[in-house]
Design a protein around this motif. Sequence first.
Motif, short mmCIF file in Angstrom:
data_model
loop_
_atom_site.label_atom_id
_atom_site.label_comp_id
_atom_site.label_asym_id
_atom_site.label_seq_id
_atom_site.Cartn_x
_atom_site.Cartn_y
_atom_site.Cartn_z
N UNK A 198 -2.50 53.11 2.29
CA UNK A 198 -3.27 54.13 1.57
C UNK A 198 -2.45 54.74 0.44
N UNK A 199 -1.17 54.96 0.70
CA UNK A 199 -0.33 55.60 -0.32
C UNK A 199 -0.10 54.67 -1.50
N UNK A 200 0.19 53.42 -1.20
CA UNK A 200 0.47 52.48 -2.30
C UNK A 200 -0.80 52.25 -3.13
N UNK A 201 -1.94 52.29 -2.46
CA UNK A 201 -3.21 52.12 -3.20
C UNK A 201 -3.38 53.23 -4.22
N UNK A 202 -2.85 54.40 -3.90
CA UNK A 202 -3.00 55.54 -4.81
C UNK A 202 -2.05 55.45 -6.00
N UNK A 203 -0.83 54.98 -5.73
CA UNK A 203 0.19 54.99 -6.79
C UNK A 203 0.28 53.66 -7.50
N UNK A 204 0.67 53.69 -8.72
CA UNK A 204 0.77 52.44 -9.48
C UNK A 204 2.25 52.08 -9.70
N UNK A 205 2.99 53.03 -10.22
CA UNK A 205 4.41 52.78 -10.44
C UNK A 205 5.16 54.10 -10.30
N UNK A 206 6.46 54.04 -10.38
CA UNK A 206 7.29 55.24 -10.26
C UNK A 206 7.65 55.51 -8.82
N UNK A 207 7.58 56.76 -8.42
CA UNK A 207 8.01 57.13 -7.07
C UNK A 207 6.80 57.67 -6.29
N UNK A 208 6.64 57.17 -5.07
CA UNK A 208 5.53 57.65 -4.22
C UNK A 208 6.13 58.19 -2.92
N UNK A 209 5.63 59.30 -2.45
CA UNK A 209 6.02 59.78 -1.12
C UNK A 209 4.83 59.48 -0.21
N UNK A 210 5.01 58.53 0.70
CA UNK A 210 3.89 58.11 1.54
C UNK A 210 3.61 59.15 2.61
N UNK A 211 2.33 59.19 3.04
CA UNK A 211 1.99 60.05 4.16
C UNK A 211 1.04 61.15 3.72
#
Length: 659
Positions: free
Chosen positions: A646-659
């Motif tokens: 779900x988290x990766x689906x939201x983000x495209x590039x850069x830094x994502x904090x999952x959860x």
Amino acid sequence: MSDDEIKSFPEKKRMFYPPRKFVEQANLRDPSVYSRATSEEGWEIFWEDFAKDLEWIVPWEKFIDTSNIPFYKFFVGGRINVSYNCIDRHLETKRNKAAIIWEGEPEGETRVLTYQDLYREVSKFANVLKSLGVGKGDRVAIYLPMIPELPIAMLACARIGAVHSVVFAGFSSQALAARIDDAKAKILITCDGYYRRGKIIDQKARADEALKHLKEAKIDHTIVAKRAENEVVFSEKDLWWHEVVMDSSQKCTVEKMDAEDMHFIIYTSGTTGKPKGVVHTVGGYLVYAYATTKTIFDLKENDIYWCTADIGWITGHTYIVYGPLSNGATILMYEGAPDTPHKGRFWEIIEKHHVTIFYTAPTAIRLFMKWGEKYLENYDLKSLRLLGSVGEPINPEAWWWYHNNIGGGNCPIVDTWWQTETGGAVITPLPSLTPLKPGSATKPFPGIFVDVFNEKGEPTKPGERGYLVIKRPWPGMLRTLFKDPERYVSTYWSRYGKDIYFSGDAAKKDEDGYIWVIGRVDDAIKVAGHRLSTMEIESAVLEVKNVAEAAVVTRPHEIKGNEIVIYVTPKEGVEADEEMGKKVILHIREAIGAIATPGLVVFTSDLPKTRSGKIMRRILRAIASKDEIGDLSTLANPEIVETLDNSVKRGVSGVIIAG
Ligand code: PRX
């Protein structure tokens, strides 16, 4: 190229036959070269005929020694010098012919070195190295960008029998230090700075930084070529190139090298974090570079040949320096980026210098495609007669774009598959003889025995995926890994036994015997054609403060082929944030170089693992690529998969904090 892409490729059946005009003028017109070179009686003769074109100080007694496999020897008993064959051999007939046409990044800046100039500069520099105590077998580290001093330094080493280890100028200080340490180099050659995308890169400062990190090697002197006139800090061990060559003699006799003496080391990424020092020797490598360049590029006296690779990688070693120069060709060398000062830069260079042969990487072609045809409009590319591709699979769309827009629909494209380890092209068309299938590197070079094996070591059926292997040694192959013969055997000669070379690539054959390379099956990854290792990147991430675990995977990228995605678990009690993400990225750049910059960093409280604690990279790759995730039954913590997905689906590039 993915399996699906190969399957769905609509043009697969469409072959491109060599144009008549090209065939009529080609060096090689007899298709029996394939059968002759692979026949029992013809195999040795095929290679020896090329070797005879070169000048040997002492002729070889035996083509191959197989008494201690996989430590093969070629041209046994022969003595030869590479520098002599790349320069002196041509002086009588080509003294005033351009050997190197160099184009600096700032527009208008050009240097031309004739074979006579090259002879003088190489001899002078070879004498400098000698005067600093460099002798046969000593290692010299070269950390130079694309300026003429780079091939000059390499040929000077070859002249006196010193072993060069060229480190790509874009690698970081730490990466340079690790390579100097492993090779125990005693001299470092660098420059003050160079131009990249309009900026001056402070190369000397990066070299100085590397020397601070050395653990084992001791550098006696750093020789600094002046290129960018930027300010540099000098210590008493530093010497300016232009000063030391000033009074150096223009004559330098060549070292009589044994065919199996070490020629150079080149580091490449493998399965572990530690780069492997691939060792190439003098005789076999030179014959291979000479033979493949001559035939694959159909080299002629008047060609202006441009390979856009950086000499810091094997492509530049073989197909900028040793192959073309041993053939007496004119090479074009460009210092800078394709979009500086404008996106038509490459085409401007082709027009300006009447380039006839152009060899580049799929990543570059995809970039040009994205920029669009408008950047080609103002330039005349009619001088081109042959195109090449190397480093990664070329997707058919990019192939056709290259063919139609750069080649004007007339130029054959040689898609050459090979590796740092193979020394030169192994699967490649011969442009006048091999009908092309866009996306396939076509067939093995004559005299090379390639196959695709299944797990059991049997040749696969057409269309079946398997591992690419080479069934017989060839003169250009690596001879060992520097100081690590066990790793040489275990990496390349163990999977199917000591007489089968395991490439680390997956591939398929089709019903016509054409080979379709799918990509790496080990931890080596290809990003924009550069070979890196997931393990090398993971080790770098683990050095960042508060990082507990890391996993590196790739996902497809429309230009670079692949892009790096990193999953990081912070230490207990640490809250990951954007800042920590930036630290991870910065540290990777410091430890390896900008080429390893990730497209995405995902912080997560946990990584998907098996019950025995193994990180399931397959799942991480599927999440990153937004692919079908597949079976989760072996996972100890399946719940994390949904969170990550779900988290990766939201983000495209850069830094994502999952959860
Ligand atoms: O996966 C293959 C890919 O590049 C790998 C070798 O990388 P390196 O040692 O850096 O050498 C690159 C320059 C020769 C191979 O294992 N590769 C290279 N050329 C091709 C390719 N994949 C598909 N098609 C190619 N033409």
